[in-house]
Design a protein around this motif. Structure first.
Motif, PDB file in Angstrom:
ATOM      1  N   ILE A 170       0.799  -1.215   0.000  1.00 25.68           N
ATOM      2  CA  ILE A 170       0.000   0.000   0.000  1.00 25.68           C
ATOM      3  C   ILE A 170       0.838   1.273   0.000  1.00 25.68           C
ATOM      4  O   ILE A 170       0.513   2.224  -0.690  1.00 25.68           O
ATOM      5  CB  ILE A 170      -0.936   0.023   1.226  1.00 25.68           C
ATOM      6  N   PRO A 175      -4.346   5.680   2.015  1.00 26.18           N
ATOM      7  CA  PRO A 175      -4.918   4.352   1.788  1.00 26.18           C
ATOM      8  C   PRO A 175      -4.449   3.349   2.824  1.00 26.18           C
ATOM      9  O   PRO A 175      -5.189   2.423   3.164  1.00 26.18           O
ATOM     10  CB  PRO A 175      -4.389   3.961   0.410  1.00 26.18           C
ATOM     11  N   SER A 233      -4.125   3.834   5.943  1.00 28.22           N
ATOM     12  CA  SER A 233      -4.977   3.906   7.124  1.00 28.22           C
ATOM     13  C   SER A 233      -6.280   3.146   6.887  1.00 28.22           C
ATOM     14  O   SER A 233      -6.808   2.500   7.793  1.00 28.22           O
ATOM     15  CB  SER A 233      -5.250   5.353   7.506  1.00 28.22           C
ATOM     16  N   ILE A 234      -6.789   3.207   5.654  1.00 26.51           N
ATOM     17  CA  ILE A 234      -7.983   2.434   5.331  1.00 26.51           C
ATOM     18  C   ILE A 234      -7.651   0.944   5.398  1.00 26.51           C
ATOM     19  O   ILE A 234      -8.429   0.131   5.913  1.00 26.51           O
ATOM     20  CB  ILE A 234      -8.497   2.778   3.922  1.00 26.51           C
ATOM     21  N   ALA A 235      -6.454   0.587   4.898  1.00 31.09           N
ATOM     22  CA  ALA A 235      -6.068  -0.819   4.889  1.00 31.09           C
ATOM     23  C   ALA A 235      -5.966  -1.367   6.304  1.00 31.09           C
ATOM     24  O   ALA A 235      -6.352  -2.508   6.573  1.00 31.09           O
ATOM     25  CB  ALA A 235      -4.740  -0.986   4.157  1.00 31.09           C
ATOM     26  N   LEU A 278      -7.686  -0.376   8.787  1.00 32.96           N
ATOM     27  CA  LEU A 278      -9.071  -0.565   9.216  1.00 32.96           C
ATOM     28  C   LEU A 278      -9.607  -1.902   8.706  1.00 32.96           C
ATOM     29  O   LEU A 278     -10.239  -2.666   9.451  1.00 32.96           O
ATOM     30  CB  LEU A 278      -9.912   0.586   8.670  1.00 32.96           C
ATOM     31  N   LEU A 279      -9.316  -2.193   7.432  1.00 38.81           N
ATOM     32  CA  LEU A 279      -9.750  -3.466   6.858  1.00 38.81           C
ATOM     33  C   LEU A 279      -9.117  -4.626   7.618  1.00 38.81           C
ATOM     34  O   LEU A 279      -9.788  -5.605   7.952  1.00 38.81           O
ATOM     35  CB  LEU A 279      -9.342  -3.549   5.390  1.00 38.81           C
TER      36      LEU A 279
END
Lengths: 325, 284
Positions: free
Chosen positions: A106, A113, A115-117, A119-120
């Motif tokens: 990433i 992105p 930080s979104i990853a 979260l996932l």
């Protein structure tokens, strides 16, 4: 030598405070227990401080990495009867093994992105733990994680966990003042400049992220052996936001800030109603702190904040100030 | 084969809602460069209010509440994103804090029960696939909103100002466009869409207090699949996300139903257009 002392000042301050507090709380299980919790949360907050404060990576997977460490040690000790030290090795290695490729996939660009990853990752991990059946204990969790034989009493655990915090802090300070630490700072503020300086930015940031994950893993190791139970509800995403709040309150870019934040929030938590409303308090507090003092308690120059005369440093790319309609 | 068809249709019907959610996320990203993680929370807020009040007024109040929440988030994000702040990512953390706040608020006020409503008792039988008339309403509303947004963005002076402040804020403000006001309006439009999506969710699948984050993630996934710039692409991305979700719920065991779409979004994140700007050149 003098420079060394100056540099290590945060670690020395922490050592003195802990040394002064320990005799006061010895023999009081309640405070010892809380002190151990503060130490564990300090480690997680230091992990956030590394990722967010230094590298600018917003990770909401701190608790996820901690729970990888905690489950690793719980599984080896309860199901295979191995030594907790092997658990410790796994608790350090596994979060790195998960974190590095994830960050590598990433961080080819901005931390957004990633930080979104994270979260996932934490959501997927929660599912994986629940679906793990007997291996992870499923919904019931794993109980009967043994206490550490070299720190079986509460006092011993207290000393051990703060010793771990001190070791991590000293290493962290050293790393930050090293070439790598400076490269991370440069990469955070201007990746282009860092590349021009000969730094492989994606690899550097991914390694740094993996390192911060390992610190969280160690926190999880302590957590599992302290509470002797690990379940799917132990280290959830809500713990992540709590540690993030600790770090931001204390000052994400400072060394002692995360620890101060962890102590502050754990103590406040004792007086909060343990209910659904906690998220409102934590979420509201996080926004409030970000608005008022985004650099945290230890990172804010309070004198400067109150004397309005001094000009804030404004970067070049400023849009012309307009009155909000 | 027939089963597959059914899942595809289900997924597409689910996907239109994600398409609605994708738009605010991509719009906020394009204009302010930050991600609004609270979009799902507005949606659940709208679900909760429409569920507790009910009727036409409930729907109106629900959408208004979502817009209000987005206005708060907009004000805070703009404050956090102001020049001189040391990080873009602070604003993302701020929206995450607000999402947590809203989730806990909904849990405290409305409790843990799932909130859902069914208006239609009957189902249509289309080639053997059972479809609720609600699905048609969803599709029509989503398409209408999409058309409206398209007109707003590409056929009105306001839309031109919006696009201008997204592409070049400095140039736009030099041309007399009130960039900050436009940014704030972006958040309001996002809140409105999330509110509408919330009402639709209530009448379709339902939600509980904890659905917010996964809705945000689905919307985010929808937004990034085909690029963050155009609402049409976001809508198509929503269809794909819905499809993946429906297929995984059809063919995967147990809890992996929720995990599979996330893994899919992760893959999109790693391979997709957002990751193509290199760390070195693109100053995102």
């Amino acid at each position: 030598m003098i420079g060394m002392f100056k540099r290590m000042r945060p670690a020395i301050i922490l050592f003195v405070i802990i040394a002064a507090l320990t005799p006061m709380i010895i023999g009081q299980p309640f405070w010892l227990d809380n002190s151990i919790l503060v130490a564990i949360f300090s480690l997680m907050a230091l992990s956030v401080g590394m990722a967010y404060g230094q590298a600018g990576i917003l990770s909401v997977a701190t608790a996820a990495f901690a729970s990888i460490g905690a489950f690793a040690t719980s599984i080896v000790t309860t199901q295979y009867g191995l030594s907790p030290l092997i658990g410790l090795l796994l608790a350090i290695a596994l979060p790195m093994i998960v974190g590095y490729p994830m960050a590598r996939a990433i961080t080819r660009l901005s931390p957004m992105p990633l930080s979104i990853a994270t979260l996932l990752l934490s959501m997927v991990l929660e599912v994986a733990i629940r679906e793990g059946g007997d291996f992870t204990g499923g919904y019931i969790g794993l109980s009967g994680v043994p206490r550490l034989w070299f720190a079986s009493s509460v006092e011993g655990m207290h000393v051990l966990s703060w010793a771990v915090v001190l070791i991590v802090l000293v290493l962290y300070i050293n790393l930050t003042h090293s070439v790598i630490g400076r490269a991370v700072k440069t990469a955070r503020h201007d990746p282009l400049r860092a590349t021009a300086d000969g730094v492989d930015v994606p690899r550097l940031l991914a390694s740094y992220f993996a390192l911060s994950a390992a610190v969280a893993g160690v926190a999880g190791w302590l957590y599992a052996h302290h509470l002797t139970y690990m379940g799917p509800d132990s280290l959830t995403i809500h713990v992540s936001i709590k540690t993030m709040l600790m770090t931001v309150i204390g000052g994400a870019q400072t060394f002692l800030g995360p620890i101060v934040g962890a102590a502050f929030l754990t103590l406040i938590n004792l007086y909060l109603p343990a209910s659904e409303a906690q998220g409102m308090i934590f979420g509201g507090m996080l926004v409030f702190v970000l608005l008022v003092a985004p650099r945290g308690m230890l990172g804010t120059d309070w004198l400067k904040l109150f004397s309005r005369r001094s000009k804030r440093n404004v970067p070049v790319s400023v849009k012309p100030e307009r009155r909000a309609a | 084969m027939f089963e597959l068809m059914e899942f595809v249709v289900r997924g597409a019907l689910l996907g239109v809602i994600y398409g609605l959610l994708a738009f605010p996320i991509s719009l906020v990203f394009a204009t302010t460069g930050s991600v609004d993680l609270a979009v799902g929370a507005y949606t659940v807020l709208a679900v909760a209010i429409a569920w507790s009040i009910g009727g036409g007024w409930g729907i109106v109040i629900a959408i208004a509440a979502a817009v209000l929440a987005s206005a708060v988030v907009g004000l805070i994000s703009m404050r956090l994103n102001r020049p001189g702040m040391f990080d873009h990512i602070t604003a993302v953390l701020g929206t995450f804090g607000l999402a947590t706040f809203l989730e806990s608020f909904i849990l405290t006020v409305y409790g843990k029960d799932p909130m859902a409503r069914q208006v239609f008792e009957t189902f249509w039988d289309v080639l053997g696939i059972r479809i609720s008339p609600q699905a048609l309403i969803n599709v029509v509303i989503c398409l209408l909103l999409l058309a409206g947004l398209y007109l707003l963005l590409y056929r009105t002076p306001f839309g031109r100002a919006m696009r201008a402040s997204a592409i070049n804020p400095l140039g736009a403000s030099l041309n007399g466009i009130p960039v900050k006001t436009i940014w704030f309006c972006t958040y309001l439009v996002g809140g409105f869409l999330a509110g509408v999506a919330g009402v639709l969710v209530l009448y379709t699948t339902g939600a509980d207090y904890s659905t917010g984050l996964s809705l945000t993630i689905s919307g985010f996934g929808a937004a990034i699949i085909f690029g963050m710039n155009s609402p049409l692409r976001g809508f198509a991305g929503g269809l794909v996300t819905g499809l993946v979700q429906a297929l995984s719920s059809g063919y995967l065991p147990g809890g992996w139903v929720t995990a599979a779409p996330m893994i899919f979004i992760f893959i999109v994140l790693a391979l997709g257009p957002m990751n193509r700007i290199s760390a070195t050149g693109g100053r995102v």
